[in-house]
Enzyme design. Structure first.
Site, PDB file in Angstrom:
ATOM      1  N   ARG A  80       0.742  -1.318  -0.021  1.00 15.98           N
ATOM      2  CA  ARG A  80       0.121  -0.114   0.146  1.00 15.98           C
ATOM      3  C   ARG A  80       0.857   1.114  -0.184  1.00 15.98           C
ATOM      4  O   ARG A  80       0.376   2.075  -0.741  1.00 15.98           O
ATOM      5  CB  ARG A  80      -0.766   0.037   1.259  1.00 15.98           C
ATOM      6  CG  ARG A  80      -1.635   1.268   1.378  1.00 15.98           C
ATOM      7  CD  ARG A  80      -3.174   1.352   2.128  1.00 15.98           C
ATOM      8  NE  ARG A  80      -3.026   0.432   3.399  1.00 15.98           N
ATOM      9  CZ  ARG A  80      -2.354   0.638   4.400  1.00 15.98           C
ATOM     10  NH1 ARG A  80      -1.908   1.850   4.531  1.00 15.98           N
ATOM     11  NH2 ARG A  80      -2.443   0.018   5.380  1.00 15.98           N
ATOM     12  N   TYR A 132     -15.793  15.585 -18.496  1.00 14.60           N
ATOM     13  CA  TYR A 132     -15.922  13.909 -18.582  1.00 14.60           C
ATOM     14  C   TYR A 132     -17.001  13.808 -17.341  1.00 14.60           C
ATOM     15  O   TYR A 132     -17.253  14.377 -16.247  1.00 14.60           O
ATOM     16  CB  TYR A 132     -14.604  13.466 -18.065  1.00 14.60           C
ATOM     17  CG  TYR A 132     -14.806  11.897 -17.764  1.00 14.60           C
ATOM     18  CD1 TYR A 132     -14.965  11.097 -18.958  1.00 14.60           C
ATOM     19  CD2 TYR A 132     -14.667  11.399 -16.728  1.00 14.60           C
ATOM     20  CE1 TYR A 132     -15.155   9.772 -18.804  1.00 14.60           C
ATOM     21  CE2 TYR A 132     -14.991   9.981 -16.363  1.00 14.60           C
ATOM     22  CZ  TYR A 132     -15.052   9.164 -17.694  1.00 14.60           C
ATOM     23  OH  TYR A 132     -15.274   7.653 -17.327  1.00 14.60           O
ATOM     24  N   ASP A 206      -6.554  17.720 -16.665  1.00 11.27           N
ATOM     25  CA  ASP A 206      -7.003  16.481 -17.105  1.00 11.27           C
ATOM     26  C   ASP A 206      -6.487  16.219 -18.409  1.00 11.27           C
ATOM     27  O   ASP A 206      -6.885  17.051 -19.429  1.00 11.27           O
ATOM     28  CB  ASP A 206      -8.547  16.258 -17.001  1.00 11.27           C
ATOM     29  CG  ASP A 206      -8.972  14.724 -17.487  1.00 11.27           C
ATOM     30  OD1 ASP A 206      -8.286  14.195 -18.205  1.00 11.27           O
ATOM     31  OD2 ASP A 206      -9.822  14.278 -17.049  1.00 11.27           O
ATOM     32  N   LYS A 231      -6.798   4.965 -20.844  1.00  4.18           N
ATOM     33  CA  LYS A 231      -6.954   5.438 -22.253  1.00  4.18           C
ATOM     34  C   LYS A 231      -5.935   5.233 -23.101  1.00  4.18           C
ATOM     35  O   LYS A 231      -5.226   4.192 -23.023  1.00  4.18           O
ATOM     36  CB  LYS A 231      -7.517   6.861 -22.233  1.00  4.18           C
ATOM     37  CG  LYS A 231      -8.775   7.109 -21.201  1.00  4.18           C
ATOM     38  CD  LYS A 231     -10.130   6.409 -21.631  1.00  4.18           C
ATOM     39  CE  LYS A 231     -11.000   6.335 -20.549  1.00  4.18           C
ATOM     40  NZ  LYS A 231     -11.358   7.882 -19.944  1.00  4.18           N
TER      41      LYS A 231
HETATM   42  C1  LIG Z   1     -11.949   8.254 -18.860  1.00  4.52           C
HETATM   43  C2  LIG Z   1     -11.635   9.580 -18.345  1.00  4.52           C
HETATM   44  C3  LIG Z   1     -11.502   9.853 -17.025  1.00  4.52           C
HETATM   45  C4  LIG Z   1     -11.637   8.794 -15.758  1.00  4.52           C
HETATM   46  O1  LIG Z   1     -10.721   7.723 -15.981  1.00  4.52           O
HETATM   47  P1  LIG Z   1     -11.021   6.215 -15.467  1.00  4.52           P
HETATM   48  O2  LIG Z   1      -9.820   5.780 -15.682  1.00  4.52           O
HETATM   49  O3  LIG Z   1     -12.166   5.738 -16.228  1.00  4.52           O
HETATM   50  O4  LIG Z   1     -11.403   6.350 -13.942  1.00  4.52           O
HETATM   51  C5  LIG Z   1     -11.298  10.931 -16.668  1.00  4.52           C
HETATM   52  N1  LIG Z   1     -11.142  12.094 -17.479  1.00  4.52           N
HETATM   53  C6  LIG Z   1     -11.175  11.680 -18.756  1.00  4.52           C
HETATM   54  C7  LIG Z   1     -10.997  13.022 -19.771  1.00  4.52           C
HETATM   55  C8  LIG Z   1     -11.582  10.500 -19.218  1.00  4.52           C
HETATM   56  O5  LIG Z   1     -11.768  10.454 -20.432  1.00  4.52           O
END
Ligand SMILES: *Cc1c(COP(=O)(O)O)cnc(C)c1O
Length: 444
Positions: A80, A132, A206, A231
């Site tokens: 952890r 998002y 982000d 992604k």
């Molecule tokens: C997918 C996504 C997230 C969240 O990510 P997860 O790995 O699904 O929790 C946050 N911001 C954007 C722009 C995303 O496309």
């Protein structure tokens, strides 16, 4: 890689660490500077790792162990708090993200959770209006349960953002390009304004839509760059991960405190999968955005309203290319009718119907029905999110196959009218006729 068209090379904001010459970053985990002192470019850094593994393993081992034996003072004791596979990934990512420190957690939303935990009741957050869906949901929770004040602003308008910034602004949360409206946000100007309003404000970006391969928010003045490793970074939709990059040591320690306290650090096996994915980020991204560019042009040339920062018609084309090195591989287009859009989405074969993006496979979706369904219809309307919008997340397949698949779907859905030299999107009146006939058919 260079910006297309008329954007002069090298003058772009935020490309201080332009990867032609590599950059000055912490080793991952051993120095990666070649003997002649020249720094490696990003495409090289992505695949290059040198470890001190006892057997010189080529792939970083998975330390699938919760505990490590020995007394106090040793490097690892409990996963952890720290794990060698995760550490290797974090150091590797720090270099790639142009960050002093990177932290990896179990998902992109987990990353945002860690980041927003520094907020206290009464703190104000200034953020976008095309966020998002999951981000929107978490912010709503914080607003209703933790007395955080959240301002949703059209962040494409720097003046509107400035008007919302005060000394109480604790955090500015940006996404660019936004999704699915593909709006571009001026990271550098907003970061400067935010820090002027409150020097302690944390500007978090982000970066999921572009990945560190195409954009480095920290170089543009952001305090935090975070993204979903689910992604582009991993690229195969086989692992969930979240990544946080910071330059400020105190902020890094605060985030690490939360990760260690809540136990959301990325598991060893998932860390290994993400490390593996990162190695092919440059080849995947290059191919995906080349395909996306061609598909965006194809749709635009056939009369659809397309949103993609690689198109000169994008109203913020110059801004985008001043802060990013590529257009990415997510685009959206409108048909004028929800029924038409639904039929198109159902008629593709190669484009799988799925939420998410960044995968080697091409995907198609209707955000209002899927990824953004958690935003209530009234709010979607208020934020001018067209209900008929189709999002394409372009993969690495053969381009001709992708265009053929899309073409047959457009024809089968009745979204185009045949012309002498191919087909053309329906006019507004024709779309209305289409929708009416659909309703009739459905009524019958
Ligand atoms: C997918 C996504 C997230 C969240 O990510 P997860 O790995 O699904 O929790 C946050 N911001 C954007 C722009 C995303 O496309």
């Amino acid at each position: 890689m260079s910006a297309p068209g008329d954007i002069p090379n090298g003058v772009a904001k935020g490309l201080k660490h332009l990867d032609l010459d590599g950059h000055d970053l912490p080793p991952s985990p051993a120095p990666s500077t070649p003997t002649n002192g020249r720094k490696y470019a990003l495409a090289t850094e992505l695949v290059y790792t040198e470890s001190n593994d006892q057997f010189n393993s080529s792939s970083t081992p998975i330390y699938q162990s919760a505990t490590f034996k020995g007394g106090p003072g040793q490097e690892y004791d409990y996963t952890r708090s720290g794990n060698p596979t995760r550490t290797h990934l974090e150091r590797h990512l720090a270099k790639i993200m142009c960050a002093k420190r990177a932290l990896v957690v179990s998902s992109g939303m987990g990353a945002l959770d860690v980041i927003t935990r520094i907020l206290k009741p009464g703190d104000e957050v200034v953020t976008g209006d095309d966020l998002y869906g999951g981000t929107n949901r978490l912010l709503n929770y914080l607003r209703s349960n933790n007395d955080i004040i959240v301002h949703h602003i059209d962040t494409t308008n720097v003046e509107k953002v400035k008007a919302a910034l005060t000394s109480k602004t604790a955090m500015v949360l940006l996404e660019t390009p936004t999704n699915p409206l593909i709006k571009i946000v001026d990271i550098a100007s907003i970061a400067t304004a935010a820090h002027a309003a409150n020097p302690k404000a944390v500007v978090a970006v982000d970066n999921t839509m572009l990945s560190p391969y195409l954009q480095n928010p920290l170089d543009l003045g952001a305090d935090v760059s975070y993204e979903s490793g689910t992604k582009y970074l991993s690229g195969h939709h086989d692992v969930m991960a979240g990544v946080i990059g910071i330059n400020d040591e105190v902020l890094g320690d605060r985030f690490f405190f939360m990760i260690n306290s809540t136990g959301c650090g990325l598991a060893p096996f998932d860390s290994w999968l993400l490390l593996r994915g990162i190695k092919t980020l440059s080849v995947r991204m290059e191919k995906q955005q080349t395909n996306a560019q061609a598909i965006a042009e194809f749709l635009e040339n056939h009369g659809f309203k397309v949103r993609f920062p690689g198109l000169k018609s994008h109203p913020q084309y110059a801004l985008h290319w001043s802060q990013a090195r590529g257009a990415g591989a997510v685009l959206s287009f409108e048909t004028g009718s929800i029924a038409l859009s639904e039929r198109i989405v159902e008629s593709t074969h190669l484009f799988g119907i799925s939420v998410s993006f960044g995968c080697v496979n091409s995907l198609i979706s209707m955000p209002c029905r899927m990824s953004h369904a958690s935003i209530d219809p009234a709010t979607r309307k208020e934020r001018a999110l067209p209900e008929d919008i189709i999002r394409l997340c372009v993969g690495i397949e053969d381009l001709d196959d992708l265009i053929a698949d899309l073409s047959q779907a457009l024809v089968r859905a009745g979204a185009v009218r045949l012309t002498d030299n191919g087909f053309q999107a329906l006019s507004a009146e024709e779309v209305e006729g289409e929708s009416r006939s659909t309703v009739l058919v459905m009524d019958g």
